[in-house]
Design an enzyme around this catalytic site. Structure first.
Site: not given
Length: 244
Positions: A152-154
């Site tokens: 999700a962050y990437a």
């Protein structure tokens, strides 16, 4: 006499990397807008520290994903120092977890900060940064390293990279560079939160330099892109000590 001081706005300047960037640009004699989202006291303290060291700084607040708040933050920096030459967008949120179990409300919240927030700040920068200036956004080396739990962050930072590379080309003729810095494992509260010592040691060992990065390491790269690195444009600079 015309004031020739260069002016920088650093978003997320109360964070580990953001505060190091603000101090580093101030050391390069830039006037600095020290941006905060919630911690006004920390921003005021950092601005006072820069002024006490002989620099110029002002604290400015606002939600990076709110276009009106960020317009006001840019206005405040321009009013204080006469313009904006450098925008460094360090503000962001990192929430981790596997795709199968990731909370979608958390996904929306993080992407609002990381994607919409970057777009809002980049939009203001595109409208305001003076000729000879620079815009520096923040991605992550995890877009390339593909650590489990970081999807999700990437994904949000992949969007940041896309915006950055396109904005560099949209500003053709303006003499404004636009680049992204992509740190690897860096010893900040954001990174260390929730990790046990074994995990931290394992991540530190991945670099051939056998340590975690520091906020000052990242700030040095930002200072180069914001200052003498005029021929680096439309790039993602992996600043990770050689983590492959």
């Amino acid at each position: 006499m015309t004031d020739t001081t260069r002016v920088a706005l650093v978003t997320g300047a109360t964070g580990g990397i953001g505060s190091a960037v603000a101090r580093r640009l101030a050391a390069d004699t830039m006037a600095v807008g020290v941006h905060y989202a919630g911690n006004k006291a920390a921003a005021e303290e950092l601005a006072a520290e820069i002024r006490a060291a002989g620099g110029r700084a002002v604290a400015v607040g606002g939600d990076v994903a709110d276009e009106h708040a960020m317009a006001e933050a840019f206005d405040a920096v321009e009013e204080a120092f006469g313009g904006v030459d450098v925008v460094v967008h360090t503000a962001g949120e990192m929430l981790l977890g596997p795709v199968a179990d990731f909370d979608l409300a958390a996904l929306d919240r993080m992407h609002r900060t990381n994607i919409r927030g970057t777009f809002v700040v980049a939009q203001q920068a595109a409208r305001r940064v003076r000729s000879g200036g620079a815009v520096v956004t923040f991605s992550t080396s995890v877009t390339r390293l593909s650590f489990p739990g970081y999807a999700a962050y990437a994904a949000s930072k992949g969007a940041v990279e896309a915006m950055t590379l396109i904005l560099a080309r949209e500003l053709r003729g303006r003499d404004v560079t636009v680049n992204a810095v992509a740190p690897g494992p860096t010893a900040t509260p954001l990174f260390l939160n929730g990790k046990d010592q074994e995990t931290v040691d394992r991540l530190a060992a991945q670099s051939p330099l056998e340590r975690l990065g520091t906020p000052d390491d990242i700030a040095e790269t930002v200072a180069f892109l914001a200052g003498p690195g005029r021929w680096v444009n439309g790039q993602v600079v992996y600043t990770n000590g050689g983590v492959a």
